[in-house]
Design an enzyme around this catalytic site. Structure first.
Site, PDB file in Angstrom:
ATOM      1  N   HIS A 144       0.800  -1.297  -0.023  1.00 52.95           N
ATOM      2  CA  HIS A 144      -0.062  -0.141  -0.150  1.00 52.95           C
ATOM      3  C   HIS A 144       0.949   1.341  -0.142  1.00 52.95           C
ATOM      4  CE1 HIS A 144      -2.606   3.017   1.817  1.00 52.95           C
ATOM      5  NE2 HIS A 144      -3.822   2.128   1.494  1.00 52.95           N
ATOM      6  N   ASP A 221       3.298  -4.368   7.910  1.00 53.13           N
ATOM      7  CA  ASP A 221       1.925  -3.725   8.080  1.00 53.13           C
ATOM      8  C   ASP A 221       0.755  -4.630   8.052  1.00 53.13           C
ATOM      9  OD1 ASP A 221      -0.199  -2.340   6.902  1.00 53.13           O
ATOM     10  OD2 ASP A 221       0.529  -1.697   5.166  1.00 53.13           O
ATOM     11  N   GLN A 224      -4.232  -5.182   7.038  1.00 57.80           N
ATOM     12  CA  GLN A 224      -5.394  -6.068   6.354  1.00 57.80           C
ATOM     13  C   GLN A 224      -5.083  -7.534   6.929  1.00 57.80           C
ATOM     14  OE1 GLN A 224      -7.749  -5.026   4.773  1.00 57.80           O
ATOM     15  NE2 GLN A 224      -7.053  -3.054   4.145  1.00 57.80           N
ATOM     16  N   LYS A 247     -10.141  -0.699  10.844  1.00 58.60           N
ATOM     17  CA  LYS A 247     -10.289  -1.766   9.847  1.00 58.60           C
ATOM     18  C   LYS A 247     -10.813  -2.935  10.638  1.00 58.60           C
ATOM     19  CE  LYS A 247      -7.235   0.092   6.491  1.00 58.60           C
ATOM     20  NZ  LYS A 247      -8.022   0.216   5.494  1.00 58.60           N
ATOM     21  N   CYS A 385      -4.717   2.641  -3.388  1.00 62.35           N
ATOM     22  CA  CYS A 385      -3.379   3.092  -3.069  1.00 62.35           C
ATOM     23  C   CYS A 385      -2.298   1.917  -3.173  1.00 62.35           C
ATOM     24  CB  CYS A 385      -3.418   3.364  -1.635  1.00 62.35           C
ATOM     25  SG  CYS A 385      -4.683   4.750  -1.202  1.00 62.35           S
TER      26      CYS A 385
END
Ligand code: PLP
Length: 427
Positions: A144, A221, A224, A247, A385
Site C-alpha cells: 500500500h 503492515d 489487512q 479496519k 493505493c
C-alpha cells in the site's frame, strides 16, 4: 483458552467454567451492526468495502458514547476522578491490545492515528537511525502507498534506495527473490501481511526468520492482517507491527504500532510536546518512558476506548468460527464471480484473505462500481493505493469486493446479480 484450575481443599467451592463463546452465527453478528440495517437507493445494503474501513458493532458505538457521557477528561495529568477514569480507560485499552496481539509488554504498544502514522513513525525514527547513503530498504510489489512513501522519503533524505521484491502473475510474492534481495546493504524489510488490493496472504513468519538470519529487521503492515488472521506478534517474530482500529471494527483515528522494547528504547522520540517528556527547560528536555515517549500531546482517548471495545467484541466471538465464515465467503464469492461471463479475477494466490478483486470485460471499474451502488452494493474501485502493483499487473484499476465478519452469502449474491446488470448495460 486454558481453564484456571479450581482451588483444592475442603472449603473450595467448584468454580464455574468460563463461558465458552457461542458458535459463530453470522446473522446474529450482522444484527449487531446498526448501519447495515438500512436500505441504499431502495435496496438492502450489501456492504463489501470493509478493507477500506469496516463498520462498527453496537458494543463499540456504545463504549465510545458511554466514555464521553461519563468518563471523559484529559489523561495522565489530572488529580481529579474523571481524569483518573479516563486514564484507566485509555491504559486499559492498551492492555487489551497487548493481550490481543500477544505482546509481552504494554509499554511496547504505542497508540497512533492509524497504520499510516505508525509506519511514518518507524521510518522517521528507527529508519533514520539505521539508513545511510548507499543502503537499501527492501519492500514488496504488494505494498500500500503508506508502506512505500514513508520509506521513499527516508531513502531520498539519506541517499539510500528502495529495492522491491517481485510477485508472480497471481500476486504471490517470490520468496526466492526475497531471499536473494536481502543483501549486505539491506537495512530493513517492510512488507504487508495481507495485500489490500488482491488479498494475498504473505508467509510473514517464514519471511521474518529469513530476514533475521541475515540480520535484517522486519516491519509488518498489519492493516489487512489483523481483521482477518489471528495475530501473535511474538510468534510472527517481526520487529514492528502496525495496524488501524477502523479496519477491525473499531473507530477511526486510532491505530497501533507494536515494536520490540529494545528497538523502542533505542529510538529517538518522533514528535515533541506534552506527555512525552519528564522535564523541560529551555536548555534540555528529558523524555518520558515508553510508551509515552512516542505519544506527544493529548492522545486519541475515545478512539483507544473504542478500539479496546472492538477487541473485547472480537474476543467475545467464536473467533475460529468467525474466520471460517469469512473464508467460506471468500470461496463462495470467488466461485460465484468466476461464473460471470467476461469477469477476470485479479489476484489468485492460493493463500488469500478478505478480498476479491476483478475486472469485468472492458467496462471501466468506476462504471461497474457506480452501477453496483444503484443496486445497494458498496464496493471500491480504483488502484486501492497500490499503484506500483497495478503497474506490475498491467492494469490501471480493479473492482474490489472486500469482506467483514458481518457479510452473508446474500451480499455476494447481490454483487453477482448487480454484475449481470452491468453486463447487460454495457453489452
Ligand atoms: N496498509 C494497508 C495494507 C492498507 O490497506 C491501508 C488502508 O487501506 C493502510 C496501510 C493505511 O491505513 P490507514 O489509512 O488506516 O492509516
Amino acid at each position: 483458552m486454558t481453564a484456571t484450575p479450581a482451588a483444592t481443599g475442603p472449603a473450595a467451592a467448584p468454580r464455574p467454567a468460563a463461558p465458552a463463546a457461542a458458535a459463530f452465527d453470522p446473522v446474529k453478528v450482522r444484527a449487531e451492526f446498526p448501519i447495515l440495517r438500512q436500505e441504499i437507493r431502495g435496496k438492502p445494503l450489501a456492504f463489501l468495502d470493509s478493507a477500506a474501513s469496516s463498520q462498527k458493532p453496537r458494543a463499540v458505538i456504545d463504549a465510545v458514547s458511554r466514555y464521553y457521557e461519563r468518563d471523559h477528561a484529559n489523561v495522565h495529568r489530572g488529580v481529579h476522578l474523571l481524569s483518573e477514569r479516563a486514564t484507566a480507560a485509555y491504559e486499559g485499552a492498551r492492555e487489551k491490545v497487548r493481550r490481543f496481539i500477544g505482546a509481552g509488554d504494554a509499554a511496547e504498544v504505542l497508540f497512533t492515528r492509524g497504520t499510516t502514522e505508525a509506519l511514518n513513525l518507524v521510518a522517521q525514527t528507527f529508519g533514520r537511525q539505521r539508513v545511510r547513503a548507499g543502503d537499501e530498504i527492501l519492500l514488496t510489489t504488494l505494498e500500500h502507498h503508506s508502506n512505500i512513501v514513508p520509506w521513499q522519503m527516508l531513502a531520498e533524505e539519506r541517499g539510500a534506495r528502495l529495492v522491491v521484491v517481485p510477485v508472480d502473475d497471481r500476486g504471490v510474492l517470490l520468496l526466492a527473490e526475497l531471499e536473494r534481495l536481502l543483501g549486505p546493504r539491506t537495512r530493513l524489510l517492510a512488507l504487508t501481511q495481507v495485500s489490500n488490493a488482491l488479498g494475498t496472504v504473505n508467509p510473514v513468519k517464514e519471511i521474518c526468520a529469513l530476514a533475521h538470519r541475515k540480520g535484517v529487521p522486519v516491519v509488518v503492515d498489519g492493516a489487512q492482517g489483523i481483521p482477518h488472521l489471528p495475530v501473535d506478534v511474538r510468534d510472527l517474530g517481526c520487529d514492528f507491527y502496525a495496524f488501524s482500529g477502523h479496519k477491525m471494527y473499531g473507530p477511526t483515528g486510532i491505530g497501533v504500532l507494536w515494536g520490540k522494547r529494545e528497538h523502542l528504547e533505542a529510538m529517538p522520540p518522533w514528535q515533541g510536546g506534552g506527555d512525552m517528556i519528564l522535564s523541560v527547560t529551555f536548555e534540555k528536555t528529558t523524555y518520558n518512558a515508553l510508551p509515552h515517549k512516542f505519544e506527544a500531546g493529548t492522545p486519541p482517548i475515545a478512539g483507544a476506548v473504542g478500539l479496546g471495545a472492538a477487541v473485547d467484541w472480537l474476543q467475545g466471538l467464536d473467533l475460529a468460527g468467525a474466520l471460517a465464515h469469512e473464508h467460506d465467503l471468500l470461496r463462495y464469492g470467488t466461485e460465484l464471480l468466476s461464473r460471470v461471463p467476461g469477469l477476470r479475477l485479479v489476484g489468485t494466490a492460493p493463500e488469500k484473505a478478505g478480498v476479491i478483486s476483478f475486472l469485468l470485460g472492458d467496462v471501466h471499474p468506476h462504471d461497474v462500481g457506480t452501477v453496483l451502488d444503484r443496486e445497494g452494493v458498496a464496493v471500491r474501485t480504483g488502484h486501492h493505493c497500490a499503484q506500483p502493483l497495478m503497474i506490475r499487473l498491467g492494469i490501471p484499476a480493479t473492482v474490489r469486493a472486500s469482506l467483514g465478519l458481518y457479510n452473508l452469502r446474500s451480499d455476494l449474491e447481490a454483487l453477482a446479480a448487480g454484475l449481470e446488470k452491468v453486463r447487460r448495460m454495457f453489452a
